[in-house]
Design a protein around this motif. Structure first.
Motif, mmCIF file in Angstrom:
data_model
loop_
_atom_site.group_PDB
_atom_site.id
_atom_site.type_symbol
_atom_site.label_atom_id
_atom_site.label_comp_id
_atom_site.label_asym_id
_atom_site.label_seq_id
_atom_site.Cartn_x
_atom_site.Cartn_y
_atom_site.Cartn_z
ATOM 1 N N ALA A 163 0.843 -1.204 0.000
ATOM 2 C CA ALA A 163 0.000 0.000 0.000
ATOM 3 C C ALA A 163 0.877 1.253 0.000
ATOM 4 O O ALA A 163 0.592 2.231 -0.699
ATOM 5 N N ASP A 164 1.967 1.208 0.760
ATOM 6 C CA ASP A 164 2.890 2.363 0.811
ATOM 7 C C ASP A 164 3.562 2.587 -0.537
ATOM 8 O O ASP A 164 3.730 3.730 -0.988
ATOM 9 N N ALA A 165 3.978 1.499 -1.174
ATOM 10 C CA ALA A 165 4.636 1.621 -2.479
ATOM 11 C C ALA A 165 3.684 2.174 -3.526
ATOM 12 O O ALA A 165 4.071 2.960 -4.403
ATOM 13 N N ILE A 166 2.414 1.765 -3.443
ATOM 14 C CA ILE A 166 1.392 2.283 -4.365
ATOM 15 C C ILE A 166 1.194 3.775 -4.119
ATOM 16 O O ILE A 166 1.102 4.570 -5.048
ATOM 17 N N LYS A 167 1.197 4.145 -2.847
ATOM 18 C CA LYS A 167 1.024 5.562 -2.501
ATOM 19 C C LYS A 167 2.202 6.387 -3.025
ATOM 20 O O LYS A 167 2.029 7.479 -3.589
ATOM 21 N N THR A 168 3.414 5.864 -2.839
ATOM 22 C CA THR A 168 4.608 6.576 -3.300
ATOM 23 C C THR A 168 4.581 6.779 -4.816
ATOM 24 O O THR A 168 4.904 7.853 -5.319
ATOM 25 N N ALA A 169 4.177 5.747 -5.543
ATOM 26 C CA ALA A 169 4.241 5.800 -7.009
ATOM 27 C C ALA A 169 3.054 6.521 -7.635
ATOM 28 O O ALA A 169 3.201 7.187 -8.666
ATOM 29 N N PHE A 170 1.870 6.377 -7.036
ATOM 30 C CA PHE A 170 0.662 6.886 -7.705
ATOM 31 C C PHE A 170 -0.140 7.880 -6.882
ATOM 32 O O PHE A 170 -1.081 8.477 -7.392
ATOM 33 N N SER A 199 14.216 2.348 -11.674
ATOM 34 C CA SER A 199 13.797 3.508 -10.878
ATOM 35 C C SER A 199 13.480 3.125 -9.433
ATOM 36 O O SER A 199 13.188 3.988 -8.611
ATOM 37 N N ALA A 200 13.536 1.821 -9.134
ATOM 38 C CA ALA A 200 13.239 1.302 -7.793
ATOM 39 C C ALA A 200 11.868 1.748 -7.304
ATOM 40 O O ALA A 200 11.697 2.173 -6.161
ATOM 41 N N ARG A 201 10.889 1.652 -8.197
ATOM 42 C CA ARG A 201 9.516 1.961 -7.789
ATOM 43 C C ARG A 201 8.519 1.215 -8.671
ATOM 44 O O ARG A 201 8.895 0.592 -9.648
ATOM 45 N N LEU A 202 7.268 1.287 -8.292
ATOM 46 C CA LEU A 202 6.225 0.645 -9.078
ATOM 47 C C LEU A 202 5.959 1.453 -10.338
ATOM 48 O O LEU A 202 6.069 2.689 -10.343
ATOM 49 N N GLN A 203 5.599 0.756 -11.401
ATOM 50 C CA GLN A 203 5.311 1.411 -12.674
ATOM 51 C C GLN A 203 4.191 0.647 -13.371
ATOM 52 O O GLN A 203 4.174 -0.583 -13.342
ATOM 53 N N VAL A 204 3.257 1.370 -13.982
ATOM 54 C CA VAL A 204 2.227 0.722 -14.796
ATOM 55 C C VAL A 204 2.631 0.830 -16.257
ATOM 56 O O VAL A 204 3.013 1.905 -16.729
ATOM 57 N N ILE A 205 2.569 -0.297 -16.960
ATOM 58 C CA ILE A 205 2.869 -0.311 -18.397
ATOM 59 C C ILE A 205 1.802 -1.142 -19.114
ATOM 60 O O ILE A 205 0.971 -1.783 -18.467
#
Ligand code: MN3
Length: 255
Positions: free
Chosen positions: A150-157, A188-194
């Motif tokens: 949830a934190d990673a999603i918040k950071t990325a999006f 980039s050491a983060r979540l990404q949507v492709i």
């Protein structure tokens, strides 16, 4: 693919380092949950290296639930055709390509066809890999992202709602057949949507997919006809975020 059950691997990654790569606070109240989630769920989550490949060949893994388990979001008839016919065809195609490439490698095959067989492996092998993950990305009733995911999603999006909007728009915008994909980008050491066209085109090579929605028409046309957006919305209600969390932890540990 790395195996989360490998304790030596997990122990080899300092928690603080693994945590930092997610771009989250080093003070880390949530660093422990990231790996703890992986530990907690490792036995409950199928390992593709075990269920999708056996004795040197790709194999069709059984669904981790009943064909009707995802009703009403995804209907039983679609699941039967999708898993038993479409996914099975990718498994067969990947094995034909692997055999042909192995024959070329050992000198008995037609080396002039190496480009052709590489394209076949990219298509069928990627189809097999994405479907094997896709079935496990879903479960009856779905679940909510928690802890480090949830934190990673918040950071990325910015948050779950914003993520779902980007994910749905990306999957909706695929021209023809393909996938919407959430992945951990090692660069980039983060979540990404492709998005991917077919299974293998238009990718980002630094990404490890952790959640994917199949937007080929065979995935939704029986129930939703041309309303792909309605299908994507329904898919988001059956996402198994526990599975996604484990995949994130594995991808971070392997990066
Ligand atoms: Mn499909």
């Amino acid at each position: 693919m790395q195996n989360i059950a490998d304790h030596s691997l997990m122990n080899a990654i300092p928690r603080r380092e693994a945590f930092k790569t997610l771009g989250l606070s080093a003070l880390a109240v949530t660093a422990v949950p990231l790996l703890a989630v992986a530990e907690d769920h490792k036995s409950a989550v199928a390992k593709e290296s075990e269920v999708g490949f056996k004795d040197g060949k790709c194999v069709l893994p059984p669904l981790p639930y009943d064909y009707a388990a995802l009703e009403p979001a995804i209907d039983e008839k679609t699941m039967r055709l999708h898993h038993d016919i479409h996914h099975a065809a990718y498994v067969k195609g990947a094995n034909v390509a692997l055999e042909a490439l192995a024959a070329i490698a050992t000198g008995s095959g037609d080396a002039t066809l190496i480009g052709h067989w590489n394209e076949e492996l990219a298509f069928h092998g990627s189809g097999h890999a994405l479907h094997t993950m896709f079935w496990n990305n879903m479960k009856k009733g779905g679940s909510k992202p928690a802890g480090a995911l949830a934190d990673a999603i918040k950071t990325a999006f910015g948050g779950q709602e914003a993520f779902e909007k980007v994910f749905a728009a990306t999957a909706g915008a695929v021209q023809g057949s393909g996938w919407g994909i959430l992945g951990y980008d090692a660069l980039s050491a983060r979540l990404q949507v492709i998005s991917a066209e077919k299974h293998q085109n238009q990718t980002l090579q630094s990404i490890t997919p952790i959640l994917a929605v199949d937007v080929w028409e065979h995935a939704y046309y029986l129930k939703y006809q041309n309303k792909r957006a309605d299908y994507i919305k329904a898919f988001l209600t059956v996402v198994n975020y526990d599975d996604v969390a484990v995949r994130l932890a594995k991808a971070v540990a392997a990066a």
